[in-house]
Design a protein around this motif. Structure first.
Motif, mmCIF file in Angstrom:
data_model
loop_
_atom_site.group_PDB
_atom_site.id
_atom_site.type_symbol
_atom_site.label_atom_id
_atom_site.label_comp_id
_atom_site.label_asym_id
_atom_site.label_seq_id
_atom_site.Cartn_x
_atom_site.Cartn_y
_atom_site.Cartn_z
ATOM 1 N N GLU A 1 0.812 -1.214 0.000
ATOM 2 C CA GLU A 1 0.000 0.000 0.000
ATOM 3 C C GLU A 1 0.846 1.265 0.000
ATOM 4 O OE1 GLU A 1 -2.767 -0.108 3.208
ATOM 5 O OE2 GLU A 1 -3.657 -2.026 2.591
ATOM 6 N N SER A 2 2.062 1.197 0.539
ATOM 7 C CA SER A 2 2.896 2.394 0.638
ATOM 8 C C SER A 2 4.350 2.058 0.323
ATOM 9 C CB SER A 2 2.806 2.991 2.051
ATOM 10 O OG SER A 2 3.613 4.146 2.170
ATOM 11 N N LEU A 3 4.938 2.828 -0.617
ATOM 12 C CA LEU A 3 6.334 2.637 -1.010
ATOM 13 C C LEU A 3 7.059 3.966 -0.893
ATOM 14 C CD1 LEU A 3 8.719 1.099 -2.294
ATOM 15 C CD2 LEU A 3 7.713 1.609 -4.536
ATOM 16 N N ASP A 4 8.132 3.994 -0.113
ATOM 17 C CA ASP A 4 8.915 5.218 0.088
ATOM 18 C C ASP A 4 10.291 5.056 -0.551
ATOM 19 O OD1 ASP A 4 10.153 7.536 0.882
ATOM 20 O OD2 ASP A 4 9.712 7.297 3.017
ATOM 21 N N LEU A 5 10.513 5.795 -1.640
ATOM 22 C CA LEU A 5 11.809 5.817 -2.334
ATOM 23 C C LEU A 5 12.446 7.198 -2.274
ATOM 24 C CD1 LEU A 5 10.808 3.704 -5.451
ATOM 25 C CD2 LEU A 5 12.709 3.139 -3.932
ATOM 26 N N SER A 6 11.971 8.043 -1.422
ATOM 27 C CA SER A 6 12.443 9.423 -1.373
ATOM 28 C C SER A 6 13.918 9.509 -0.999
ATOM 29 C CB SER A 6 11.606 10.231 -0.374
ATOM 30 O OG SER A 6 11.629 9.640 0.917
#
Length: 399
Positions: free
Chosen positions: A106-111
């Motif tokens: 549901e949530s992917l953080d590639l920042s």
């Protein structure tokens, strides 16, 4: 790591692991939360997560490592994974099948990585993804099908990149997107129809971008003509006109956009009727621009607007009818401008305004008819003066 079941949480944050080896988590059959952040990890072996138990994990944190590359099929066993954190991990390459198998995410953080380009079909397997964070990734280009497959996406963060031009059709598959953050991404222009399919968009942030706004005084009379053939540009930073008609055509007249943030966009004027076709916007921020004057009918069409921020805009003049059409506006912020006088009917039409902020101006004269119609006002803030619970009528005068 050999641990007896039923361990559900493993936290290895802040270690010096370097490599996630094969079968490293063998025996953890009930694991739900695995934190490997800030551990100087440089590589993940092909079978590192290929053991029983991985299919139950819901949260995996690999942020602040030294991965550089996300290889194919590394997350295949994470069938229940909902939250994947890969922020600030020096990632430069994401292979085509890197996210294969992530059916529930549901949530992917590639920042905070170094991606530069979002290639076609990079996220094609993330059919359940709702939040995608790509902030500060040095992204220069998004390919046409870069976001293909993300039909459930609700929030997309692209702020802090180097996009310059938002190309046509890159958001076409994001039909359920509600929130789009493009602020501070060096965006200069939007191609026509770029945002056309974002019919459910509720919030768009494009502040702190050097926008090349179409410089057309009478674009209102030319709405049927493709504005790309009409654009003339002024290179002076002090003369950038805000005529949003062509920009909003790229969103589409059925847009549900409710919040628009144009703070610090280096704009110098708002052309009449710029917002005339868009009634859904409720909150509009134009602070930290350089308008000098607000022209008649500047905000005509914003019939559902409740909050308007024009603070820190060097405004000197409010024309008669500047705020005409804002029948539902509750709060108007004109703090820290260069207003010296409030002329007749400058607030005409603001029948629902309850708070008017004028602090930080140089007002020395208010015409007796300047405040006519502000029947519901409960507070007006001036420099060192507070006027509260006052019913202004045609006989009111403050000098």
């Amino acid at each position: 790591i050999i641990v007896k079941d039923p361990t559900t949480v493993v936290n290895l944050n802040g270690n010096n692991l370097k490599i996630i080896g094969n079968q490293m988590f063998e025996g953890l059959l009930a694991l739900l939360n695995l934190d490997l952040s800030n551990s100087k990890i440089q590589s993940i072996d092909s079978n590192a997560f290929n053991n029983n138990g991985m299919e139950l994990i819901e949260m995996l944190n690999l942020s602040r490592n030294r991965l550089r590359i996300i290889e194919n099929f590394r997350f295949m066993r994470f069938q229940s994974l909902k939250y994947l954190f890969l922020a600030e991990s020096n990632i430069e390459i994401i292979e085509p099948e890197a996210f294969s198998g992530l059916l529930s995410i549901e949530s992917l953080d590639l920042s905070g990585n170094h991606l530069k380009i979002i290639y076609d079909y990079m996220f094609k397997d993330l059919l359940s993804l709702r939040v995608l964070r790509l902030s500060n990734c040095r992204i220069e280009r998004v390919d046409k099908f870069g976001f293909d497959g993300l039909k459930e996406l609700r929030q997309l963060y692209l702020n802090g990149n180097q996009l310059k031009r938002i190309q046509n059709e890159i958001f076409n598959s994001l039909e359920n997107l509600l929130y789009l953050d493009l602020h501070d991404s060096q965006v200069q222009s939007f191609e026509n129809d770029t945002l056309l399919n974002l019919k459910n968009l509720m919030m768009l942030l494009i502040n702190k971008n050097p926008l090349e706004i179409p410089f057309q005084i009478h674009l209102y009379d030319l709405v049927s003509i493709d504005s790309s053939n009409l654009i003339t540009r002024n290179d002076s930073e002090s003369n950038r006109s805000l005529d949003l008609e062509s920009f909003f055509r790229s969103i589409g007249s059925e847009s549900k956009l409710s919040v628009l943030d144009l703070r610090d966009a280096k704009l110098s004027s708002i052309e009449p009727f710029s917002f005339r076709s868009f009634t859904s916007i409720q909150i509009l921020s134009l602070s930290f621009n350089n308008f000098r004057q607000i022209k008649k009918y500047s905000f005509y069409g914003l019939s559902n607007l409740t909050s308007l921020d024009l603070s820190h805009c060097r405004i000197e003049i409010l024309q008669n009818g500047s705020f005409y059409g804002l029948h539902r506006l509750n709060q108007l912020n004109l703090d820290y401008n260069r207003l010296k006088r409030l002329s007749t009917n400058c607030f005409y039409g603001l029948v629902q305004v309850r708070q008017l902020d004028l602090f930080g101006n140089r007002i020395d004269y208010i015409d007796s008819l300047a405040l006519i119609g502000l029947n519901r006002i409960s507070a007006i803030y001036f420099d060192a003066i507070f006027v509260g619970n006052h019913n202004f009528d045609s006989n009111s005068s403050l000098k």
